[in-house]
Every structure is written in structure tokens, then in C-alpha cells.
Design a protein around this motif. Structure first.
Motif, PDB file in Angstrom:
ATOM      1  N   ASP A  72       0.836  -1.211   0.000  1.00 34.89           N
ATOM      2  CA  ASP A  72       0.000   0.000   0.000  1.00 34.89           C
ATOM      3  C   ASP A  72       0.867   1.256   0.000  1.00 34.89           C
ATOM      4  N   GLU A  73       2.012   1.180   0.638  1.00 34.89           N
ATOM      5  CA  GLU A  73       2.917   2.319   0.667  1.00 34.89           C
ATOM      6  C   GLU A  73       3.475   2.605  -0.726  1.00 34.89           C
ATOM      7  N   ILE A  74       3.841   1.559  -1.453  1.00 41.21           N
ATOM      8  CA  ILE A  74       4.325   1.743  -2.817  1.00 41.21           C
ATOM      9  C   ILE A  74       3.222   2.333  -3.684  1.00 41.21           C
ATOM     10  N   ALA A  75       1.991   1.844  -3.502  1.00 40.79           N
ATOM     11  CA  ALA A  75       0.864   2.379  -4.262  1.00 40.79           C
ATOM     12  C   ALA A  75       0.679   3.868  -3.978  1.00 40.79           C
ATOM     13  N   ALA A  76       0.835   4.255  -2.727  1.00 37.10           N
ATOM     14  CA  ALA A  76       0.696   5.667  -2.371  1.00 37.10           C
ATOM     15  C   ALA A  76       1.797   6.500  -3.008  1.00 37.10           C
ATOM     16  N   MET A  77       3.031   5.975  -3.045  1.00 36.29           N
ATOM     17  CA  MET A  77       4.124   6.712  -3.665  1.00 36.29           C
ATOM     18  C   MET A  77       3.899   6.868  -5.166  1.00 36.29           C
ATOM     19  N   ALA A  78       3.423   5.787  -5.803  1.00 33.81           N
ATOM     20  CA  ALA A  78       3.147   5.865  -7.243  1.00 33.81           C
ATOM     21  C   ALA A  78       2.055   6.884  -7.531  1.00 33.81           C
ATOM     22  N   ALA A  79       1.024   6.910  -6.679  1.00 35.87           N
ATOM     23  CA  ALA A  79      -0.065   7.865  -6.876  1.00 35.87           C
ATOM     24  C   ALA A  79       0.419   9.295  -6.673  1.00 35.87           C
ATOM     25  N   THR A  80       1.278   9.508  -5.698  1.00 38.24           N
ATOM     26  CA  THR A  80       1.792  10.854  -5.436  1.00 38.24           C
ATOM     27  C   THR A  80       2.613  11.367  -6.608  1.00 38.24           C
ATOM     28  N   LEU A  81       3.473  10.508  -7.162  1.00 34.73           N
ATOM     29  CA  LEU A  81       4.338  10.939  -8.260  1.00 34.73           C
ATOM     30  C   LEU A  81       3.580  11.053  -9.572  1.00 34.73           C
ATOM     31  N   GLY A  82       2.575  10.192  -9.765  1.00 32.31           N
ATOM     32  CA  GLY A  82       1.762  10.278 -10.970  1.00 32.31           C
ATOM     33  C   GLY A  82       2.492   9.909 -12.247  1.00 32.31           C
ATOM     34  N   VAL A  83       3.548   9.082 -12.137  1.00 31.59           N
ATOM     35  CA  VAL A  83       4.292   8.639 -13.319  1.00 31.59           C
ATOM     36  C   VAL A  83       4.462   7.133 -13.246  1.00 31.59           C
ATOM     37  N   SER A  84       4.679   6.501 -14.398  1.00 29.96           N
ATOM     38  CA  SER A  84       4.948   5.072 -14.417  1.00 29.96           C
ATOM     39  C   SER A  84       6.390   4.810 -13.997  1.00 29.96           C
ATOM     40  N   GLY A  85       6.667   3.560 -13.619  1.00 33.17           N
ATOM     41  CA  GLY A  85       8.029   3.165 -13.285  1.00 33.17           C
ATOM     42  C   GLY A  85       8.272   2.937 -11.810  1.00 33.17           C
ATOM     43  N   VAL A  86       7.408   3.436 -10.933  1.00 32.90           N
ATOM     44  CA  VAL A  86       7.630   3.296  -9.496  1.00 32.90           C
ATOM     45  C   VAL A  86       7.579   1.824  -9.082  1.00 32.90           C
ATOM     46  N   TRP A  87       6.603   1.091  -9.608  1.00 37.24           N
ATOM     47  CA  TRP A  87       6.495  -0.338  -9.266  1.00 37.24           C
ATOM     48  C   TRP A  87       7.666  -1.126  -9.827  1.00 37.24           C
ATOM     49  N   VAL A  88       8.073  -0.809 -11.049  1.00 39.77           N
ATOM     50  CA  VAL A  88       9.209  -1.514 -11.660  1.00 39.77           C
ATOM     51  C   VAL A  88      10.464  -1.318 -10.827  1.00 39.77           C
ATOM     52  N   LEU A  89      10.731  -0.077 -10.422  1.00 37.92           N
ATOM     53  CA  LEU A  89      11.941   0.198  -9.655  1.00 37.92           C
ATOM     54  C   LEU A  89      11.893  -0.468  -8.287  1.00 37.92           C
ATOM     55  N   ASN A  90      10.715  -0.584  -7.692  1.00 38.45           N
ATOM     56  CA  ASN A  90      10.615  -1.230  -6.390  1.00 38.45           C
ATOM     57  C   ASN A  90      10.704  -2.749  -6.482  1.00 38.45           C
ATOM     58  N   ALA A  91      10.472  -3.307  -7.666  1.00 42.38           N
ATOM     59  CA  ALA A  91      10.621  -4.749  -7.845  1.00 42.38           C
ATOM     60  C   ALA A  91      12.007  -5.115  -8.354  1.00 42.38           C
ATOM     61  N   SER A  92      12.810  -4.107  -8.679  1.00 43.83           N
ATOM     62  CA  SER A  92      14.151  -4.371  -9.203  1.00 43.83           C
ATOM     63  C   SER A  92      15.029  -4.956  -8.118  1.00 43.83           C
ATOM     64  N   TYR A  93      15.823  -5.951  -8.529  1.00 40.28           N
ATOM     65  CA  TYR A  93      16.737  -6.541  -7.555  1.00 40.28           C
ATOM     66  C   TYR A  93      18.094  -6.822  -8.192  1.00 40.28           C
ATOM     67  N   GLN A  94      18.476  -5.993  -9.132  1.00 45.29           N
ATOM     68  CA  GLN A  94      19.770  -6.193  -9.776  1.00 45.29           C
ATOM     69  C   GLN A  94      20.836  -5.333  -9.089  1.00 45.29           C
ATOM     70  N   TRP A  95      20.833  -5.317  -7.767  1.00 47.97           N
ATOM     71  CA  TRP A  95      21.819  -4.536  -7.036  1.00 47.97           C
ATOM     72  C   TRP A  95      23.041  -5.400  -6.756  1.00 47.97           C
ATOM     73  N   ALA A  96      24.209  -4.836  -6.893  1.00 46.18           N
ATOM     74  CA  ALA A  96      25.437  -5.516  -6.533  1.00 46.18           C
ATOM     75  C   ALA A  96      26.171  -4.664  -5.510  1.00 46.18           C
ATOM     76  N   CYS A  97      27.185  -5.227  -4.894  1.00 48.03           N
ATOM     77  CA  CYS A  97      27.996  -4.436  -3.974  1.00 48.03           C
ATOM     78  C   CYS A  97      29.169  -5.261  -3.500  1.00 48.03           C
ATOM     79  N   THR A  98      30.076  -4.582  -2.822  1.00 50.59           N
ATOM     80  CA  THR A  98      31.148  -5.236  -2.084  1.00 50.59           C
ATOM     81  C   THR A  98      30.992  -4.790  -0.642  1.00 50.59           C
ATOM     82  N   ALA A  99      31.078  -5.732   0.293  1.00 49.42           N
ATOM     83  CA  ALA A  99      30.834  -5.390   1.695  1.00 49.42           C
ATOM     84  C   ALA A  99      31.908  -6.005   2.591  1.00 49.42           C
ATOM     85  N   LEU A 100      32.182  -5.323   3.689  1.00 43.98           N
ATOM     86  CA  LEU A 100      33.162  -5.774   4.673  1.00 43.98           C
ATOM     87  C   LEU A 100      32.641  -5.474   6.067  1.00 43.98           C
TER      88      LEU A 100
END
Length: 358
Positions: A72-100
Motif C-alpha cells: 500500500d505504501e508503494i501504491a501511495a508513492m506511485a499515486a503521489t508521483l503520478g508517473v509510471s516506473g515506481v512499481w518496476v523500480l521497487n521490484a528491481s533486484y539487480q543490485w550488486a555491492c562489495t561489503a566488509l
């Protein structure tokens, strides 16, 4: 309290979202949120924007069927911005990193880079103070993003997400796209929490390092993931390598670079996008190990500066560097962008936040 930053680079905003949560973030800074969306989607070839509404519909359906309490929070953010892409970016999981995770001055510290080819992630990064039943915590992220990838709960723990290696059914580099599609199809019916939503839930509800570790080990997740976790006391540090319902824990070699340690058959270390169709299985594993060894062997103080962000830890897709300590409450962040150069350079001043226990 925030340390002074040099005047020649932009400051990373620090926002207090205890009243309204992450849904309020896009209302407070819609320009940054829309700019990030445009930067990310602009990375793709011309015309791809026509497919974004369909991608939003698929991402929304997948997230709605998951165990996430933040839909519901993602839905509210998408409604506030009024543009497409919010759901796609929140479902994205192609993050990489190096951690220590290691100890300095008698206390555990967690250092991580976040790598992703999308531009704008370094320039538009923010630090948000958020509420939770177990106390306040600070998340390094962006307006419009509902999960947590990097966070600090002072006096309790700090944690970050590293993308897990990819399941491979084939070995040829050109068939990686097939494996990606097969993995996406396999994830479609899974109802578990997305990994970044689980980490947010942990920050909201876990009272200490021990509880956080149990949750990150045992709560089922929708996709494989690697968590790096540190607590405020000596010895409280680990890497948690997760499949959907399984876990392997490391408390000695507490580095992570997008591969299991030791590597496992049929799992391939992640690699940068510019090597996706050329690097061999063995080369991917070797480069992951090189990154882990380099950050593990760094002989400076990760608590003092970002001298540890050098090649190959620094790569063309590095966007954020973070160092944090739950014992001291110190959180240090810097944003990177390539901006046409071979390697990214800082595009923000280093933001140091002294996080206070609630």
C-alpha cells in the motif's frame, strides 16, 4: 547532528520521516524522486518507456501477491508521483555491492559499496530517519523506494544487502539471458518477502543483533540474497547467505562480493553489465574473489575515509559508498557517478550523520 561538509560538492539530504514514513518521502521531495525515475529509465534504449506501464502492472501484481506489508505504501508513492516506473523500480533486484564487516577501535564497522549501471543513484541518494517498534533507524536510499538496502539502528545493529549469485542451468555466456528469464519465471509464484522488505522489517522490529540475525537467517525470502550484519559489541558480525528458505552463516570471513563463499555448483558470481555476455563462469568467480580479498586486506581505517573505494571495488557502476557503526552511531555516506569518465568519482560531499538512539 551532522558534520560540516565541503562547499564544492552537493550535500546528501538527511530527512526525518518519523511522521509519515517512506510514503512521505516522495511528498517532501517529488523532484528528486521523479529525477531518479527519469535517470534510471533513461538508461534503457529509446522507446523502452512504452513498455514501462506493462512492467508496472506485472511488478504490482507480483508484489501484491508477496508477503510484503509495504504494498500500500508503494501504491501511495506511485499515486503521489503520478508517473509510471515506481512499481518496476521497487521490484528491481539487480543490485550488486562489495561489503566488509570488521572491528576497529574495539567496535564492529560495516563498509559497503552499491553498484548498479543506472545513473542518478549516487547523485540523488538520501539518508532517512525512520520509526520502528524497536526504535528509530537510518536508511540510505531514495524517495520512492520502499525497501532498505543499507541501514543503521544505533545501539542495535547495521546491515546491508548484496545481490546473491545467479542460478545457472547453462554455462555459455550468451545463455545468461535465458537463465535470467528462467529465474524470473521461477520467482513468479513465490509468496515470500522480497529481501529488501525483510531487511526493512528487521530494522523496524528487531531489538538487537541476535534477533536481527535470527530473522535474516530464518524468514523465507522471495529471491536469494546476501546480508552483511554487525552489532554494537565485539564479535557481533556475520555474513548470511540466503536462498529462499535456506541459510549459510559466515562469522570468520565477513566479506561479500556477489558470490557464495565458498562457491557452489550451478551458482555463478554476478558481474558488471559490460561483461555480462563475455565473461566466463570461472572469470566471474575469480573477479568476485579479487574484490573480497582487496577489501579484506585494506590496511587503513574504513571508519575515517573512503580510501578503500578503489578498483576493482570501485568499478564503472559504483554509485554509493557507506561506512557505519552501531556502537558509535556514526553513518558516513558518499555518492558516485561516472558522468562519462571511465570510473565514477564522488559527486556529493561525504555526509556524516551521528545517529541517536531513540
Amino acid at each position: 547532528m551532522h558534520a560540516p561538509t565541503p562547499p564544492d560538492l552537493p550535500h546528501i539530504p538527511v530527512v526525518d520521516l518519523r511522521d509519515g514514513g517512506l510514503a512521505a518521502h516522495v511528498r517532501l521531495d517529488p523532484e528528486r524522486a521523479r529525477g531518479l525515475r527519469d535517470d534510471c529509465l533513461g538508461f534503457f534504449p529509446p522507446g523502452i518507456g512504452l513498455a514501462i506501464p506493462a512492467g508496472d502492472a506485472l511488478a504490482r501484481r507480483w508484489l501484491a501477491r508477496s508477503a510484503s506489508p509495504y504494498v500500500d505504501e508503494i501504491a501511495a508513492m506511485a499515486a503521489t508521483l503520478g508517473v509510471s516506473g515506481v512499481w518496476v523500480l521497487n521490484a528491481s533486484y539487480q543490485w550488486a555491492c562489495t561489503a566488509l564487516a570488521r572491528e576497529e577501535g574495539g567496535a564492529p564497522w560495516l563498509a559497503r559499496t552499491l553498484d548498479w549501471p543506472f545513473p542518478g543513484l549516487g547523485r540523488r541518494v538520501t539518508v532517512a530517519r525512520l520509526p520502528g517498534a524497536a526504535g528509530d533507524y537510518w536508511s540510505v536510499g531514495w524517495p520512492g523506494f520502499a525497501g532498505v538496502l543499507t541501514g543503521l539502528a544505533p545501539g542495535r545493529f547495521a546491515a546491508s544487502i548484496n545481490q546473491a549469485p545467479m542460478r545457472r542451468r547453462t554455462l555459455h555466456p550468451w545463455l545468461r539471458l535465458y537463465d535470467m528469464a528462467a529465474n524470473a519465471l521461477a520467482a513468479w509464484p513465490v509468496r515470500h518477502l522480497p529481501p529488501d522488505h525483510l531487511l526493512r522489517r528487521v530494522f523496524e522490529t528487531a531489538a538487537d543483533y541476535a534477533v536481527a540475525r535470527r530473522m535474516l537467517e530464518n524468514v523465507p525470502v522471495s529471491r536469494p540474497v546476501i546480508y552483511t550484519l554487525v552489532g554494537p559489541r565485539p564479535g557481533e558480525r556475520c555474513v548470511i547467505e540466503r536462498t529462499e528458505e535456506g541459510a549459510a552463516i559466515r562469522t570468520d570471513d565477513t566479506t561479500a562480493a556477489n558470490d557464495w563463499s565458498p562457491p557452489r555448483p550451478a551458482w555463478e558470481a554476478r558481474m558488471p553489465a559490460n561483461a555480462f555476455l563475455t565473461r566466463s563462469f570461472a572469470e566471474a568467480a575469480a573477479m568476485s574473489r579479487v574484490r573480497q580479498d582487496q577489501i579484506a586486506d585494506f590496511d587503513g581505517a574504513i571508519s575515517k575515509d573512503f580510501d578503500w573505494v578503489v578498483p576493482p571495488v570501485l568499478n564503472p557502476y559504483t554509485r554509493i559508498g557507506v561506512a557505519m557503526s552501531p556502537a558509535t552511531g556514526v553513518l558516513r555516506v558518499v555518492g558516485y557517478e561516472a558522468d562519462g569518465a571511465a570510473l565514477p568519482r564522488p559527486v556529493t560531499a561525504v555526509r556524516e550523520v551521528i545517529c541517536e538512539s531513540a
